[in-house]
Scaffold this active site. Sequence first.
Site, PDB file in Angstrom:
ATOM      1  CE  LYS A 159      -2.132  -1.159   3.784  1.00 15.49           C
ATOM      2  NZ  LYS A 159      -1.507  -2.487   4.022  1.00 15.49           N
ATOM      3  CG  ASP A 177       0.314   2.524   9.703  1.00 12.18           C
ATOM      4  OD1 ASP A 177       0.123   1.376   9.236  1.00 12.18           O
ATOM      5  OD2 ASP A 177       0.553   2.729  10.897  1.00 12.18           O
ATOM      6  NE  ARG A 243     -10.563 -11.880 -18.009  1.00 14.44           N
ATOM      7  CZ  ARG A 243     -10.074 -12.729 -18.907  1.00 14.44           C
ATOM      8  NH1 ARG A 243     -10.399 -14.015 -18.839  1.00 14.44           N
ATOM      9  NH2 ARG A 243      -9.303 -12.295 -19.867  1.00 14.44           N
TER      10      ARG A 243
END
Length: 310
Positions: A159, A177, A243
């Site tokens: 991340k 965080d 998809r």
Amino acid sequence: MRKTHVRDVVQHFQWKVVSGEAGLMREITVSDISRPGLEIAGFFDFYPSQRIQLLGKTELSFYETLNKEEREKRIKFLLGDDTPCVCVSHGLEVPEELIQYSKERQVPVLTSPLATTKLSSKLTTYLEGRLAPTTTMHGVLVDVYGVGVLIVGQSSIGKSETALELVKRGHRLVADDAVEIRQTQENQLIGSAPELIQHLLEIRGLGIINVMTLFGAGAVRNYKRVSLVIRLEIWDPQKYYDRLGLDEEKLKILDTDIPQITIPVRPGRNLAVIVEVAAMNFRLKRMGYNAAVVFSKKLTDTIEEAIEDM
């Protein structure tokens, strides 16, 4: 239920405390403001005593027309046990009866030089921010093309590294965080960073870096509305991933549902570019264009035409 105190309001706006200093720790639990014109006229059947009571020129002008007995009676009702404080606008002179009973009942009386309407607006905005429901989420919040993207996922999945690449590409970091999120009365979610880690980014192997120092003030912002959640997870060959983009996931944060996209992570995928495209595609959808829906319609039309030609 969240709450704040009269002392916090006084310190934030630097207003003068005329009397009732002993009650500065009285709790404020609602963001609504009351202008007690009807109450001063003697109608207390539906008195919202838990609100801050705001007195302007209109209320005090009418109050001056009352005799001493009526004044005392109205002020006693006005300063109830639940009343957080009374605020007088325009820097007007505070009536003697109000000062006297505020001391007795320990209800603070404040004065502000602001006009009544402006004071009410500023006070309401401040209280809505202080009393809004809040939560803290583990993740990274980034402003990408004007879209507040909250990146979540298990620890060490990438991340912060994705956020760093986005900052290098010209986007802005809000929080890393720990993301503090508050919900406004319009059910908007506003994310920000705790003061201790504001503008900081933790990169494993590199340590903690200050994004504003390295990339400049244009690389950070203090808060941003959360509009899209991107969940990163390790690629699972057994799991089906959308998809076409027709399936729309939602993540409930507090009382608000936010669109969520799950992106599988494996070597070779450029997550920063994928997040950029996701943000741009989200903007297009809000403008009324959905590429997946358009493709699906074209596909259906083509199949129907082929069947007719058979």
